[in-house]
Design an enzyme around this catalytic site. Structure first.
Site, PDB file in Angstrom:
ATOM      1  N   LEU A 136       0.888  -1.159   0.000  1.00 15.66           N
ATOM      2  CA  LEU A 136       0.000   0.000   0.000  1.00 15.66           C
ATOM      3  C   LEU A 136       0.927   1.210   0.000  1.00 15.66           C
ATOM      4  CD1 LEU A 136      -2.668  -0.982   2.704  1.00 15.66           C
ATOM      5  CD2 LEU A 136      -2.956  -0.950   0.222  1.00 15.66           C
ATOM      6  N   ASP A 137       0.467   2.313  -0.587  1.00 14.03           N
ATOM      7  CA  ASP A 137       1.292   3.525  -0.580  1.00 14.03           C
ATOM      8  C   ASP A 137       1.489   4.004   0.854  1.00 14.03           C
ATOM      9  OD1 ASP A 137       1.209   3.422  -3.326  1.00 14.03           O
ATOM     10  OD2 ASP A 137      -0.478   4.827  -3.477  1.00 14.03           O
ATOM     11  N   LYS A 138       2.505   4.841   1.029  1.00 13.71           N
ATOM     12  CA  LYS A 138       2.799   5.373   2.364  1.00 13.71           C
ATOM     13  C   LYS A 138       1.582   6.079   2.968  1.00 13.71           C
ATOM     14  CE  LYS A 138       6.359   8.051   4.701  1.00 13.71           C
ATOM     15  NZ  LYS A 138       7.610   8.798   4.567  1.00 13.71           N
TER      16      LYS A 138
END
Ligand code: URA
Length: 238
Positions: free
Chosen positions: A99-101
């Site tokens: 998942l993105d930051k």
């Protein structure tokens, strides 16, 4: 799993040593002496060697509520999802996909490479549902375009996906909804929604396959998957 394999995996001895131990009646399953090394056993069986319980060398399957501000990696200069685990629990855990930051929500972690592969492989088509908040004016036919697959600048258009709009306020230029995709391309939800005219400002993964984020988990908390959740994730066929 076969009883002799279970005992060997648990470190009792080699396959032939454990076969001998079984023949010598040193092993019980659910309080019954067993003499068949090939007997099928499950993790839930009570298995003892010389009257001592034997634990399986169990793989770990964890559900985490990922907070924003950490990356899905085992090592990084910044904060990683593993920083939420005490050293003793990290073992060989790694995140299943990324998942993105700034994305929150359901993240699975495991030390079982095959489990991760089966969930992430594009060929397995495991649905992932995201809740999003976005700014802008959504194209009128966004649902239909997304259902067909759209060009987001990759080699291939996206696979058919499902857009469900929860709120859409053209005056405030804001949209919320769910997007269900069966792939896991880089920034896929953000890129798909950008193509549909809006900029995602908040993103949270709600489910993977039939397993839904346990909302009793605070951000940063985690728990083991239940047997039922594990079964649901693996029943797609390995
Ligand atoms: N799609 C995105 O754009 N970001 C994520 O973190 C996951 C899916």
């Amino acid at each position: 799993m076969r009883l002799d394999k279970f005992l060997a995996d648990a470190g009792i001895g080699t396959r032939s040593e454990v076969k001998n131990a079984i023949r010598k009646k040193l092993v019980t399953v659910n309080a019954q002496i067993v003499t068949d090394p090939g007997m099928a056993v499950k993790d839930s069986d009570d298995i003892c060697y010389r009257s001592e319980p034997v634990g399986a060398a169990k793989a770990q399957y964890i559900m985490m509520h990922k907070p924003a501000g950490c990356v899905c990696a085992t090592k990084d200069a910044g904060k990683t999802v593993l920083d939420y685990f005490p050293e003793k629990d990290r073992k060989k855990l790694f995140p299943v996909g990324r998942l993105d930051k700034d994305t929150e929500g359901l993240l699975l972690l495991t030390d079982d490479g095959m489990f991760a592969h089966n969930l992430m492989s594009p060929r397995k088509h495991v649905d992932k549902t995201y809740y999003f908040e976005a700014e802008g004016i959504l194209l009128a036919d966004a649902k239909e375009q997304i259902a067909e697959g759209i060009d987001i600048g990759d080699e291939k258009p996206t696979a058919p996906a499902v857009l469900e709009i929860v709120t859409c306020d053209e005056t405030a230029r804001s949209v919320t909804g769910h997007l269900t995709i069966c792939e896991g391309r880089y920034h896929q939800v953000k890129r798909m929604m950008a193509k549909m005219g809006v900029t995602v400002t908040y993103l949270k993964r709600m489910s993977i396959g039939d397993v839904v984020l346990d909302e009793t988990l605070e951000k940063g908390q985690y728990r083991s998957l239940t047997q039922e959740e594990y079964d649901r994730l693996t029943s797609g066929g390995k």
